[in-house]
Design a protein around this motif. Structure first.
Motif, short mmCIF file in Angstrom:
data_model
loop_
_atom_site.label_atom_id
_atom_site.label_comp_id
_atom_site.label_asym_id
_atom_site.label_seq_id
_atom_site.Cartn_x
_atom_site.Cartn_y
_atom_site.Cartn_z
N UNK A 134 -15.71 62.29 -16.08
CA UNK A 134 -16.51 63.36 -15.47
C UNK A 134 -15.59 64.39 -14.96
N UNK A 135 -16.11 65.69 -14.81
CA UNK A 135 -15.32 66.65 -14.44
C UNK A 135 -14.46 66.47 -13.13
N UNK A 136 -13.44 66.90 -13.00
CA UNK A 136 -12.83 66.92 -11.63
C UNK A 136 -13.44 67.56 -10.60
N UNK A 137 -14.12 68.53 -10.77
CA UNK A 137 -14.61 69.63 -10.07
C UNK A 137 -15.93 68.74 -9.34
N UNK A 138 -16.23 67.90 -10.02
CA UNK A 138 -17.50 67.08 -9.28
C UNK A 138 -17.07 66.40 -7.84
N UNK A 139 -15.89 66.39 -7.74
CA UNK A 139 -15.41 65.60 -6.49
C UNK A 139 -14.57 66.57 -5.66
N UNK A 140 -13.72 67.24 -6.35
CA UNK A 140 -12.50 68.20 -5.78
C UNK A 140 -13.12 69.66 -5.60
N UNK A 141 -14.34 69.82 -6.33
CA UNK A 141 -14.88 71.23 -6.09
C UNK A 141 -14.48 72.27 -7.19
N UNK A 142 -15.32 73.40 -7.41
CA UNK A 142 -14.94 74.10 -8.67
C UNK A 142 -13.69 75.05 -8.31
N UNK A 143 -13.44 75.23 -7.06
CA UNK A 143 -12.19 75.96 -6.82
C UNK A 143 -11.02 75.11 -6.58
N UNK A 144 -11.40 73.74 -6.42
CA UNK A 144 -10.26 72.75 -6.01
C UNK A 144 -9.74 72.63 -4.60
N UNK A 145 -10.80 73.08 -3.62
CA UNK A 145 -10.59 72.98 -2.56
C UNK A 145 -10.77 71.49 -1.67
N UNK A 146 -11.65 70.54 -2.58
CA UNK A 146 -11.73 69.27 -2.15
C UNK A 146 -12.92 69.06 -1.16
N UNK A 147 -13.41 67.75 -0.90
CA UNK A 147 -14.47 67.66 0.09
C UNK A 147 -13.85 66.54 0.91
N UNK A 148 -13.42 67.08 2.25
CA UNK A 148 -12.89 66.22 3.19
C UNK A 148 -13.94 65.20 3.79
N UNK A 149 -13.46 63.80 4.12
CA UNK A 149 -12.19 63.53 4.32
C UNK A 149 -11.56 62.76 2.91
N UNK A 150 -12.57 62.56 2.02
CA UNK A 150 -12.37 61.72 0.91
C UNK A 150 -11.59 62.21 -0.15
N UNK A 151 -11.81 63.42 -0.44
CA UNK A 151 -11.21 64.11 -1.53
C UNK A 151 -10.42 65.28 -1.36
#
Length: 220
Positions: A150-167
């Motif tokens: 899968x695309x890394x962006x699906x969990x870490x966001x298209x700009x790489x900003x992540x999704x707290x607290x997990x990613x």
């Protein structure tokens, strides 16, 4: 006259020495009040700065940049590095385990919040391989459908900003550090977050891991 002088000298020598020369100086006042808890900045400077810099902007490629990372993620990682009386650390790193051994949960919370507030300075390590960057960009944003990645962006966001607290936020992280963590997830030597990373990375080649780690380091 000599007799009178002898008597006078005897009186002088037998006189008590003045209190000014015999009394000890008063002791410095002491306080039983407990020392104030160390601030996050003091802990960062005293414990973390050698590897991560006091503001969290590590310039050592093998050590992660912490500045701007989500507080919740940092707190979780610090907690996982610490052994308890009944269990070993959830995340294996002898160096980090020794660093966090004396930190309390409150210290970890303060550090997480402190680093989250610091201005992020992205990795300055040059990444000049355009073919590698292109491959990494495709993998990060689109994954590899053929291999089930899968695309890394699906969990870490298209700009790489992540999704707290997990990613966690990834943008601008040192490629060397990211590649090391991808390899540890792949082998199962790092398993403190979730099994998703392991399942993804066993489907990626070494070249793909390096490509995506390199691309991440250039994200701004």
């Amino acid at each position: 006259m000599i007799k009178n002088m002898i008597v006078l000298m005897a009186l002088v020598l037998s006189a008590p020495i003045s209190a000014e020369t015999t009394t000890d100086a008063p002791a410095a006042p002491t306080s039983d009040a407990p020392a104030a808890p160390a601030t996050a900045g003091e802990i960062a400077s005293g414990v973390c700065a050698g590897c991560h810099a006091a503001d969290g902007n590590s310039v050592i490629p093998m050590n992660p940049i912490l500045a701007g990372q989500h507080a919740e993620y940092i707190i979780k990682q610090l907690t996982d590095f610490k052994a308890t009386e009944s269990a070993p650390p959830k995340r294996n790193s002898p160096v980090m385990s020794s660093m966090v051994a004396a930190l309390s949960p409150e210290d970890m919370k303060k550090l997480g919040e402190y680093y989250a507030k610091q201005k992020h300075t992205p990795s300055q390590v040059p990444a000049n391989d355009e073919k590698l960057l292109t491959t990494g960009k495709i993998l990060y944003h689109g994954g590899n459908i053929e291999h089930g990645v899968p695309a890394c962006a699906s969990c870490h966001g298209p700009t790489g900003s992540g999704i707290p607290p997990r990613y966690p936020a990834l943008a601008g992280q040192h490629a060397e550090y990211t590649l090391t963590q991808l390899s540890l997830f792949n082998t199962g030597d790092r398993a403190n977050d979730n099994d998703v990373m392991h399942k993804v990375l066993i489907r990626m080649s070494g070249a793909e891991k390096r490509a995506v780690a390199t691309y991440i380091s250039t994200m701004r």
